[in-house]
Design a protein around this motif. Sequence first.
Motif, PDB file in Angstrom:
ATOM      1  N   GLY A 122      29.063  16.341  44.703  1.00 18.34           N
ATOM      2  CA  GLY A 122      29.073  15.982  46.117  1.00 18.34           C
ATOM      3  C   GLY A 122      28.868  17.184  47.017  1.00 18.34           C
ATOM      4  N   THR A 123      29.494  18.298  46.667  1.00 15.53           N
ATOM      5  CA  THR A 123      29.337  19.523  47.454  1.00 15.53           C
ATOM      6  C   THR A 123      27.903  20.021  47.384  1.00 15.53           C
ATOM      7  OG1 THR A 123      31.634  20.081  46.921  1.00 15.53           O
ATOM      8  CG2 THR A 123      30.261  21.830  47.851  1.00 15.53           C
ATOM      9  N   CYS A 124      27.303  19.942  46.194  1.00 14.68           N
ATOM     10  CA  CYS A 124      25.903  20.371  46.035  1.00 14.68           C
ATOM     11  C   CYS A 124      24.974  19.520  46.897  1.00 14.68           C
ATOM     12  CB  CYS A 124      25.487  20.283  44.569  1.00 14.68           C
ATOM     13  SG  CYS A 124      26.152  21.587  43.513  1.00 14.68           S
ATOM     14  N   LEU A 125      25.198  18.215  46.919  1.00 11.50           N
ATOM     15  CA  LEU A 125      24.339  17.342  47.722  1.00 11.50           C
ATOM     16  C   LEU A 125      24.492  17.654  49.209  1.00 11.50           C
ATOM     17  CD1 LEU A 125      24.781  13.974  45.809  1.00 11.50           C
ATOM     18  CD2 LEU A 125      22.641  15.257  46.080  1.00 11.50           C
ATOM     19  N   ARG A 126      25.720  17.872  49.662  1.00  9.10           N
ATOM     20  CA  ARG A 126      25.923  18.225  51.068  1.00  9.10           C
ATOM     21  C   ARG A 126      25.289  19.578  51.385  1.00  9.10           C
ATOM     22  NH1 ARG A 126      30.777  15.192  50.188  1.00  9.10           N
ATOM     23  NH2 ARG A 126      31.208  13.753  51.942  1.00  9.10           N
ATOM     24  N   LEU A 127      25.432  20.520  50.460  1.00  7.92           N
ATOM     25  CA  LEU A 127      24.834  21.835  50.665  1.00  7.92           C
ATOM     26  C   LEU A 127      23.316  21.728  50.719  1.00  7.92           C
ATOM     27  CD1 LEU A 127      25.127  24.918  50.873  1.00  7.92           C
ATOM     28  CD2 LEU A 127      25.101  25.012  48.367  1.00  7.92           C
ATOM     29  N   MET A 128      22.740  20.928  49.837  1.00  2.92           N
ATOM     30  CA  MET A 128      21.287  20.758  49.819  1.00  2.92           C
ATOM     31  C   MET A 128      20.813  20.122  51.121  1.00  2.92           C
ATOM     32  SD  MET A 128      19.035  19.147  46.727  1.00  2.92           S
ATOM     33  CE  MET A 128      17.335  19.675  46.474  1.00  2.92           C
ATOM     34  N   HIS A 151      21.990  34.473  47.204  1.00  3.86           N
ATOM     35  CA  HIS A 151      22.571  35.613  47.911  1.00  3.86           C
ATOM     36  C   HIS A 151      22.256  35.586  49.399  1.00  3.86           C
ATOM     37  CE1 HIS A 151      24.346  39.566  48.356  1.00  3.86           C
ATOM     38  NE2 HIS A 151      23.303  39.896  49.090  1.00  3.86           N
ATOM     39  N   ASN A 152      21.205  34.882  49.780  1.00  5.22           N
ATOM     40  CA  ASN A 152      20.816  34.838  51.191  1.00  5.22           C
ATOM     41  C   ASN A 152      21.326  33.590  51.896  1.00  5.22           C
ATOM     42  OD1 ASN A 152      19.571  37.306  51.100  1.00  5.22           O
ATOM     43  ND2 ASN A 152      17.512  36.496  50.776  1.00  5.22           N
ATOM     44  N   VAL A 153      22.324  32.949  51.310  1.00  6.13           N
ATOM     45  CA  VAL A 153      22.996  31.813  51.932  1.00  6.13           C
ATOM     46  C   VAL A 153      24.460  32.185  52.130  1.00  6.13           C
ATOM     47  CG1 VAL A 153      23.698  29.401  51.675  1.00  6.13           C
ATOM     48  CG2 VAL A 153      21.433  30.131  50.887  1.00  6.13           C
ATOM     49  N   ILE A 154      24.913  32.214  53.380  1.00  8.32           N
ATOM     50  CA  ILE A 154      26.322  32.487  53.676  1.00  8.32           C
ATOM     51  C   ILE A 154      27.015  31.168  53.990  1.00  8.32           C
ATOM     52  CG2 ILE A 154      27.925  33.555  55.300  1.00  8.32           C
ATOM     53  CD1 ILE A 154      26.121  35.883  55.571  1.00  8.32           C
ATOM     54  N   LEU A 155      28.140  30.941  53.350  1.00  6.64           N
ATOM     55  CA  LEU A 155      28.922  29.725  53.566  1.00  6.64           C
ATOM     56  C   LEU A 155      29.901  29.993  54.705  1.00  6.64           C
ATOM     57  CD1 LEU A 155      29.601  28.796  49.823  1.00  6.64           C
ATOM     58  CD2 LEU A 155      27.618  28.259  51.257  1.00  6.64           C
ATOM     59  N   ALA A 156      29.464  29.686  55.905  1.00  5.30           N
ATOM     60  CA  ALA A 156      30.244  29.957  57.111  1.00  5.30           C
ATOM     61  C   ALA A 156      31.126  28.753  57.452  1.00  5.30           C
ATOM     62  CB  ALA A 156      29.315  30.279  58.272  1.00  5.30           C
ATOM     63  N   PRO A 157      32.158  28.952  58.267  1.00  4.15           N
ATOM     64  CA  PRO A 157      33.058  27.840  58.617  1.00  4.15           C
ATOM     65  C   PRO A 157      32.363  26.676  59.315  1.00  4.15           C
ATOM     66  CG  PRO A 157      34.088  29.948  59.121  1.00  4.15           C
ATOM     67  CD  PRO A 157      32.665  30.246  58.757  1.00  4.15           C
ATOM     68  N   ASP A 158      31.246  26.944  60.009  1.00  2.89           N
ATOM     69  CA  ASP A 158      30.534  25.866  60.689  1.00  2.89           C
ATOM     70  C   ASP A 158      29.312  25.385  59.911  1.00  2.89           C
ATOM     71  OD1 ASP A 158      29.100  28.175  60.994  1.00  2.89           O
ATOM     72  OD2 ASP A 158      28.685  27.913  63.126  1.00  2.89           O
ATOM     73  N   GLY A 159      29.210  25.779  58.643  1.00  5.68           N
ATOM     74  CA  GLY A 159      28.092  25.354  57.805  1.00  5.68           C
ATOM     75  C   GLY A 159      27.291  26.539  57.315  1.00  5.68           C
ATOM     76  N   PRO A 160      26.429  26.357  56.316  1.00  2.00           N
ATOM     77  CA  PRO A 160      25.694  27.469  55.725  1.00  2.00           C
ATOM     78  C   PRO A 160      24.696  28.091  56.697  1.00  2.00           C
ATOM     79  CG  PRO A 160      24.909  25.377  54.857  1.00  2.00           C
ATOM     80  CD  PRO A 160      26.122  25.071  55.668  1.00  2.00           C
ATOM     81  N   ARG A 161      24.514  29.384  56.568  1.00  2.00           N
ATOM     82  CA  ARG A 161      23.544  30.134  57.372  1.00  2.00           C
ATOM     83  C   ARG A 161      22.535  30.811  56.444  1.00  2.00           C
ATOM     84  NH1 ARG A 161      25.478  32.057  62.391  1.00  2.00           N
ATOM     85  NH2 ARG A 161      27.107  30.672  63.186  1.00  2.00           N
ATOM     86  N   LEU A 162      21.310  30.923  56.897  1.00  2.00           N
ATOM     87  CA  LEU A 162      20.267  31.657  56.189  1.00  2.00           C
ATOM     88  C   LEU A 162      20.216  33.073  56.737  1.00  2.00           C
ATOM     89  CD1 LEU A 162      17.381  29.014  56.253  1.00  2.00           C
ATOM     90  CD2 LEU A 162      19.056  29.411  54.436  1.00  2.00           C
ATOM     91  N   ILE A 163      20.171  34.063  55.842  1.00  2.00           N
ATOM     92  CA  ILE A 163      20.095  35.455  56.270  1.00  2.00           C
ATOM     93  C   ILE A 163      18.947  36.137  55.550  1.00  2.00           C
ATOM     94  CG2 ILE A 163      22.561  35.604  56.765  1.00  2.00           C
ATOM     95  CD1 ILE A 163      22.837  37.212  54.118  1.00  2.00           C
ATOM     96  N   ASP A 164      18.697  37.394  55.933  1.00  2.00           N
ATOM     97  CA  ASP A 164      17.711  38.287  55.336  1.00  2.00           C
ATOM     98  C   ASP A 164      16.303  37.712  55.437  1.00  2.00           C
ATOM     99  OD1 ASP A 164      16.426  40.339  54.151  1.00  2.00           O
ATOM    100  OD2 ASP A 164      17.708  40.441  52.387  1.00  2.00           O
ATOM    101  N   PHE A 165      15.713  37.890  56.605  1.00  2.00           N
ATOM    102  CA  PHE A 165      14.337  37.476  56.834  1.00  2.00           C
ATOM    103  C   PHE A 165      13.391  38.662  56.672  1.00  2.00           C
ATOM    104  CE2 PHE A 165      16.621  33.945  58.441  1.00  2.00           C
ATOM    105  CZ  PHE A 165      15.754  32.857  58.437  1.00  2.00           C
ATOM    106  N   GLY A 166      13.699  39.543  55.709  1.00  2.00           N
ATOM    107  CA  GLY A 166      12.906  40.755  55.524  1.00  2.00           C
ATOM    108  C   GLY A 166      11.464  40.503  55.167  1.00  2.00           C
ATOM    109  N   ILE A 167      11.166  39.385  54.501  1.00  2.98           N
ATOM    110  CA  ILE A 167       9.768  39.079  54.188  1.00  2.98           C
ATOM    111  C   ILE A 167       9.371  37.730  54.756  1.00  2.98           C
ATOM    112  CG2 ILE A 167       9.608  40.520  52.141  1.00  2.98           C
ATOM    113  CD1 ILE A 167      10.096  38.057  50.445  1.00  2.98           C
ATOM    114  N   PRO A 276      27.404  11.271  52.943  1.00  2.00           N
ATOM    115  CA  PRO A 276      28.078  10.490  53.986  1.00  2.00           C
ATOM    116  C   PRO A 276      28.494  11.286  55.207  1.00  2.00           C
ATOM    117  CG  PRO A 276      29.594  10.955  52.204  1.00  2.00           C
ATOM    118  CD  PRO A 276      28.259  11.481  51.768  1.00  2.00           C
ATOM    119  N   GLY A 277      28.559  12.617  55.104  1.00  2.00           N
ATOM    120  CA  GLY A 277      29.034  13.404  56.234  1.00  2.00           C
ATOM    121  C   GLY A 277      28.611  14.857  56.119  1.00  2.00           C
ATOM    122  N   ALA A 278      29.001  15.659  57.102  1.00  2.00           N
ATOM    123  CA  ALA A 278      28.646  17.069  57.150  1.00  2.00           C
ATOM    124  C   ALA A 278      29.365  17.848  56.053  1.00  2.00           C
ATOM    125  CB  ALA A 278      28.982  17.652  58.518  1.00  2.00           C
ATOM    126  N   ILE A 279      28.780  18.962  55.684  1.00  2.00           N
ATOM    127  CA  ILE A 279      29.352  19.763  54.595  1.00  2.00           C
ATOM    128  C   ILE A 279      30.705  20.344  54.985  1.00  2.00           C
ATOM    129  CG2 ILE A 279      28.214  21.915  55.264  1.00  2.00           C
ATOM    130  CD1 ILE A 279      27.857  22.437  52.217  1.00  2.00           C
TER     131      ILE A 279
END
Length: 544
Positions: A122-128, A151-167, A276-279
């Motif tokens: 369930g967590t994987c589906l919400r994360l996806m 490594h470029n996904v941060i699990l933040a309190p308000d939901g995952p964030r994408l980081i490192d846009f180096g390329i 069914p709901g937000a992560i």
Amino acid sequence: MHGRITTERPTMEALRAGDPAEIGGYRVLARLGAGGMGQVYLGLSPGGRHVALKVIRADFDSAEALARFRREVATVGELRSPFTAALVGAGLDAPPYWLATEYVQGPTLTQAVTRHGPLPVGTCLRLMAALGEALADVHARGVQHRDLKPHNVILAPDGPRLIDFGIARGDDQTAITHTGAAAGTPGYLAPEVIRWQRMSPAADVFALAGTLAYAATGRPPFGAGDSHGVIYRSVHEPIDVAGVDPALAGLIARCADKDPAARPAAGQVPALCGVPGAIIEDPAYRRLLDLTEVPPPDLPTAVAHGLVPSGHDRATGVLTGPAPAARPRRTLLAVIGGGAAAAVAAGVLLFQFLPGAGGATDSPSSSGTSSGTARAGRSPGATGGPTRPTGAGTPTDVFSKETDADFAALAWSPRDGRCAPAVRTESTSQALGAQWTAPREPAAPRGSVDVGFRAADGAPSGYYVAAEMRPPVALRGNRITGIVTTRPVALRADGWATLHYPRDFSQPKDWAYDLGTGTWTVVWYHVHPNGDAYYIGCDGFLVS
């Protein structure tokens, strides 16, 4: 608030001698990670705002590297998304070149899986679903991430964030890369990227599939080992979803289709997940937030928790005070290597894709590891000890030229079969198609092992290698480190060099430990005719 300041830091590391004390007006409080292009630090503004400071390496000042870094600054500056870290500032006029983004509190997906194991279905589906929405938002703004990975996904309190846009690359931007090289991380690169076909947002969806396969299994999506073997499997073999819930496995496989046209768009992924709901409503996700580290609010707190060494000079960034007593370099390496935590690579891997290579070729006597990786056991034709020709231009000893602290801390992990922190290798190792071998089943204590190096694309005339054996940290004493290096060994005509531990590692000036229980690391050098040795690869094995 979730999290705590702790001396067991999965992300924050203490500053080291030579680290800057201040960058662009931001006080540097800790190390956050290292990558191919530079170092990431935790910074603090005069007003008390935490930022992530990415600083390009002083020796990485080619026109191409600077162009890529400037493009990253431009991309992050234009990309204003709730799913990314916002740009705060940058310094591009003179070295050290840097950029600052908001500091997002939370563990990376890599850290979460490493600490807690594979995530529930369930967590994987919400994360996806959440990451699919994040990618769709990024794509709608005309940007492709191009290096999505755990490594470029941060699990933040308000939901995952994408980081490192180096390329990362916008629709109107030109690729900046070496001829014959592709930018990204093997195992998360889409086949069309590897083949240098049209790059589109569908490649990010392929990387999303790899990221979720890792989250669901705890394993690299296309196996571990030599990058050429990983690349071959990415192109020709299905993604590893063995043991995953069938519905989730089917969705991951669909996103990892070899044909980019057959993959769903990122914006379609949330509906396909059917969550069914937000992560942030997921209990397992909220438990992962307990790994969040609260950054030190000020310099005295950072000093008190050992992140900023006492005497770290604000002007020069060096340690002040009495100089430590001189000691042999080998002992110094062991002390640094045993005491420093392995930083997770935060940057970009540039790899050489060899057309027609078709992946690594295993030796006939190999056994016990995944396809495409040079395996344990004696290499073809190996008999007795290594061959050591003599003559003009033959090195007689090994003088390591690797003095970086990350190299000193380099260690192999049995969890993923890789070495960390990320260390730049001598460029010639890519042209060789370098591979290395070590036991893939635990070796017996007080026994012996064979380790080997292979130039898969042929052995250049007069090419010498040496191996350094690093025992488990627990075996190392204060005076005798147990770290030993072989003499230079010439590659045979078939590209192989095989070394026997402890026999080939015991020299008059060095004494090799008996094999003791724990994780052993094998570091490979290319030895030049004058004895100067440069890092070309790392492997390891377990003794139990």
